[in-house]
Design an enzyme around this catalytic site. Structure first.
Site, short mmCIF file in Angstrom:
data_model
loop_
_atom_site.label_atom_id
_atom_site.label_comp_id
_atom_site.label_asym_id
_atom_site.label_seq_id
_atom_site.Cartn_x
_atom_site.Cartn_y
_atom_site.Cartn_z
N LYS A 150 0.78 -1.12 -0.01
CA LYS A 150 0.01 -0.08 0.02
C LYS A 150 0.99 1.20 -0.06
O LYS A 150 2.02 0.97 0.18
CB LYS A 150 -0.87 0.00 1.23
CG LYS A 150 -0.05 -0.28 2.50
CD LYS A 150 -1.04 -0.32 3.69
CE LYS A 150 -1.88 -1.74 3.73
NZ LYS A 150 -3.25 -1.55 3.41
N LYS A 192 -8.73 -7.29 -1.65
CA LYS A 192 -8.32 -8.01 -2.63
C LYS A 192 -7.27 -9.20 -2.01
O LYS A 192 -7.48 -10.31 -2.41
CB LYS A 192 -7.21 -7.12 -3.33
CG LYS A 192 -7.94 -5.74 -4.12
CD LYS A 192 -6.52 -4.93 -4.52
CE LYS A 192 -7.18 -3.64 -4.88
NZ LYS A 192 -5.96 -2.49 -4.99
#
Ligand SMILES: *Cc1c(COP(=O)(O)O)cnc(C)c1O
Length: 820
Positions: free
Chosen positions: A556, A668
């Site tokens: 991220k 995800k």
């Protein structure tokens, strides 16, 4: 088009004809001979084949939207993080397998061809990727949804790691052309900047405003078709590129200063040059404001032109047009529509404002003060002088209503005002977006609740019911079917392929968690994916990681609130445990990080460097061996995410409770069978309630507890002094052990942790460590782990962006699905 039954061989003639199409495009579109064609040429050729199929459907979709005079949804976003298009388009068309076989028949490696495509990286992270998932879902569901944004010449920067440090380089993604876009030189609109406002009385004596002596830039359209999955519907994403205006060019060229004229032309074309690489932090720069207005002004002209073909009464605009604002970035659109309706179309103010608010809706993505957009009044007065006047007028009328409801409460007026009195005086874009919209939504339950309690508490009290929650989602096509073909065909083999369009059907997998054979196959798929990632790491980073170790993944944007540093502290503690008990029974782990830091965000960059330095020491310490590896995969992007996620065992979602609005990376990873270690933050909370507490590792303080600690006084050093392992980890970092050439390199990190620790790492450390122990223990029982992992996949149906989009359609847009 019907879905190919699993394992049905594709008829030879179909492959032959596809082969012929690709070869023809190699000659006529790429202009290459088979002898010297490179992977990129085949990529261009195959893309043209797919594009030909898509564009026909685009035309007929648009025609049927016109014929049925449908309500259209326009998704305004400064970012669209699309990733690659080729394999996604082929798969949505049902042609992916056939295309692969056709390439193989031409002795071309399909993977090489797909990898020759550069990512369309026109976004920073979650917010931009959400826009991309939404476009996929709108097309798949047959909702007339159009993306509007900017065609940046340079997308998100490339990240390399040099001597452990992030190095940025420009992403010149259009260098070799873009086969997916259609330039529309005839779709071009002027956008005004600067100048001054002149008041005049019209023939009826009404006071009017004329914005004049402006500097104009032209916005030219580029269209990218967005095919739905296994449907004929194809929607459109229209991105604007800045071109110098003709007048502008002429006036300067006529003055005879040729070089100055060319320089100025470049200046105006700078508007769409580059994406601002700041995620969750505000960069109040003039060019950024100009980008916002540029795309909004062009999009509204385009939308009203389309509306005007069939309608002449603006009162009907909200029945035919819904505009969704992806964060406040495009919120100047509210003011621009008011300007058009009042100044240009001469509607009275109240009627214009009613039309405007019924047209717009706004999605909030963050509560963090440093990310809430404000623009200095002085800057707006210079760049958009008429808009600043309109903002004042909107605010004046709004505050009058507030005053009527809450007489005498001047404190409330000050807090709720669209204008922050400063100094310097600023426009609060979130307040403007709220006041100018009929719906405001948060992106996960906790986020929406906190929105109501914090930044919008006054506004919510004044307009009860305006704020709603719509939890984010992800497209299962890209994030499971295409990214993880092994798991995807295992699932379809058991429950059929319907889950790709109705993700709730994954619930049929629940009983299979108890099926030993299914668990074995499931584990084999994960193992295969881990081996693929391990060989990528070996080939690109020259580092061997054991594919049978636990793959612990945190991917991220690099940001303090996401707490990659907490993960590093745990890694250092593990390292110290292995060193101090070399004969101990330590669960082998490979800890994988990936993420970009904003180029000016020094602390985030220092954390990247620390991760790499820790990796450098740990990975080469013979006492550790294969029991701990630390990997930083450079250049996190959609394509890298597609490769890493299917290989993850553990998903790190460890933000300080109350800071991550939703997260979509969490979805995800869980959808691909990773178990989450996470705080009760964002969508983690809803993931936990879907997958069950036994199948997730929750730790740390809750948002309310963090708030309480903030109020009562947080003393991080007390944790440091009382927790031996924590102290040892921080001391080792502070001692220069990981940076022997620069022993004080990580002093800013240690100082920040011990003095203020604004994201409460030390407060959560012990709890995090316990959760990590529980992870190790659970992973030892591979059967139990596989069962939990299957139950994660099986229970992720809620997090399809199809569900999210249907909620937007029903609860905000009033948009219907089209039957074709
Ligand atoms: C999904 C995604 C994100 C968002 O990840 P979070 O963990 O939710 O912050 C960011 N970047 C890329 C490339 C993604 O695919």
């Amino acid at each position: 088009m019907s879905e190919k039954a699993l394992g049905t061989p594709i008829p030879e003639e179909m492959i032959d004809s596809l082969k012929q199409l690709v070869s023809d495009h190699l000659t006529y579109s790429a202009g290459k001979d088979k002898i010297n064609a490179k992977a990129h040429d085949w990529f261009v050729s195959l893309s043209h084949v797919a594009r030909d199929k898509v564009v026909g459907e685009l035309m007929s979709t648009m025609r049927s939207y016109y014929d049925q005079d449908v309500k259209r949804v326009y998704y305004f976003s400064l970012e669209f993080l699309m990733g690659r298009a080729l394999s996604n388009s082929l798969d949505n068309l049902g042609l992916l397998d056939m295309a692969k076989q056709a390439l193989k028949a031409l002795s071309i490696s399909p993977d090489d061809v797909f990898e020759a495509e550069p990512d369309a990286g026109l976004g920073n992270g979650g917010l931009g990727r959400l826009a991309a998932c939404f476009l996929d879902s709108m097309a798949t569901l047959g909702i007339p949804g159009f993306g509007y944004g900017i065609r940046y010449e340079y997308g998100m920067f490339f990240q390399r790691i040099q001597n452990g440090q992030q190095v940025e380089s420009p992403d010149n993604w259009l260098r070799y052309g873009n086969p997916w876009e259609f330039p529309r030189p005839e779709v071009i609109y002027p956008v005004k900047f600067y100048g001054r406002v002149v008041e005049y009385a019209d023939e009826k004596g009404v006071l009017r405003y004329h914005w004049m002596d402006t500097n104009d830039v032209m916005a030219m359209a580029y269209d990218t078709p967005v095919p739905g999955y296994m449907t004929d519907a194809v929607n459109n994403m229209r991105l604007w590129s800045a071109k110098a205006s003709h007048d502008f060019e002429l006036s300067y060229f006529n003055e005879g200063n040729y070089i100055k004229a060319v320089e100025d032309k470049n200046q105006s074309e700078n508007i769409s040059k580059v994406l601002y690489p700041d995620d969750s932090t505000l960069m109040g720069r003039e060019l950024r404001l100009k980008q916002q207005y540029f795309f909004v002004a062009a999009s509204l002209q385009d939308i009203l032109y389309r509306f005007g073909k069939y309608h002449d009464n603006f009162d009907h605009l909200p029945e035919k047009v819904a505009i969704q604002l992806n964060d406040t970035h495009p919120s100047i659109a509210i003011v621009e529509l008011m300007r058009i309706l009042v100044d240009l179309k001469h509607l009275d103010w109240d009627r214009a404002f009613s039309i405007t608010t019924r047209t717009f809706a706004y999605t909030n993505h963050t509560l963090m003060p440093e990310a809430l957009e404000t623009w200095p009044v002085e800057l707006l007065e210079t760049v958009l002088p008429r808009h600043m006047q309109i903002i004042y007028e909107i605010n004046h009328r709004f505050l009058k209503e507030v005053r009527a409801s809450y007489p005498g409460d001047n404190e409330l007026l000050r807090r709720i005002s669209i204008i922050d009195d400063g100094p310097p005086k600023k426009v609060r874009m979130a307040h403007l977006a709220f006041v100018g919209s009929h719906r405001v939504n948060g992106v996960a339950k906790i986020h929406t609740d906190l929105m109501k309690e914090t930044i919008f508490s006054d506004l919510e009290r004044f307009s009860p019911g305006k704020i709603i929650n719509i939890t984010n989602g992800i497209t299962p096509r890209r994030w499971l079917k295409q990214a993880n073909p092994g798991l995807s065909s295992l699932i379809s083999g058991k429950i059929g392929p319907g889950w790709t369009k109705d993700l709730a059907l994954l619930k049929k997998l629940i009983p299979l968690a108890e099926d030993g054979d299914f668990r074995t196959s499931f584990r084999e798929v994960k193992q295969h994916n881990k081996e693929c990632l391990a060989s990528f790491i070996k080939n690109t980073l020259h580092l061997e990681v054991p594919a049978d170790s636990l793959f612990d993944v945190q991917i991220k944007r690099m940001h303090e609130y996401k707490r990659q540093l907490l993960n590093v502290l745990h890694v250092v503690t593990r390292y110290q445990e292995i060193i101090s008990s070399p004969g101990g029974d330590h669960q082998p782990r490979t800890v994988i990080f990936s993420g970009k830091a904003a180029p000016g965000y020094q602390m985030a960059k220092l954390i990247i460097r620390l991760i790499n330095d820790v990796g450098e020491i740990v990975n080469h310490d013979h006492r550790v061996g294969s029991r701990l590896k630390v990997v930083f995969i450079p250049n996190y992007s959609v394509s890298n995410a597609e490769m890493i996620i299917p290989a993850a065992d553990l998903s790190e979602q460890i933000s300080t409770a109350g800071t991550e609005a939703s997260g979509t990376g969490n979805m995800k990873l869980s959808l691909n069978g990773a178990l989450t270690i996470g705080t009760l933050d964002g969508a983690n909370i809803e993931i936990a309630s879907e997958v069950g507490e036994e199948n997730i590792f929750i730790f740390g303080m809750k948002a309310g507890e963090i708030l309480h600690l903030k109020k009562t006084g947080y003393r991080p050093w007390e944790h440091y002094e009382t927790q031996k392992d924590l102290k040892q980890a921080i001391d080792l970092i502070g001692s220069g052990y990981f940076s022997p050439d620069q022993p004080t390199l990580y002093k800013p990190i240690v100082d920040s942790l011990l003095s203020a620790d604004p994201f409460f790492l030390l407060a959560d450390y012990a709890s995090y460590r316990n959760a990590q122990r529980a992870v190790d223990l659970a992973y030892r029982d591979q059967d139990r782990w596989a069962r939990s992992s299957i139950l994660n996949v099986a229970n992720m149906g809620k997090f399809s962006s199809d569900r999210t989009i249907l909620q937007y359609a029903n609860e905000i847009w009033g948009a219907r699905r089209i039957e074709r």
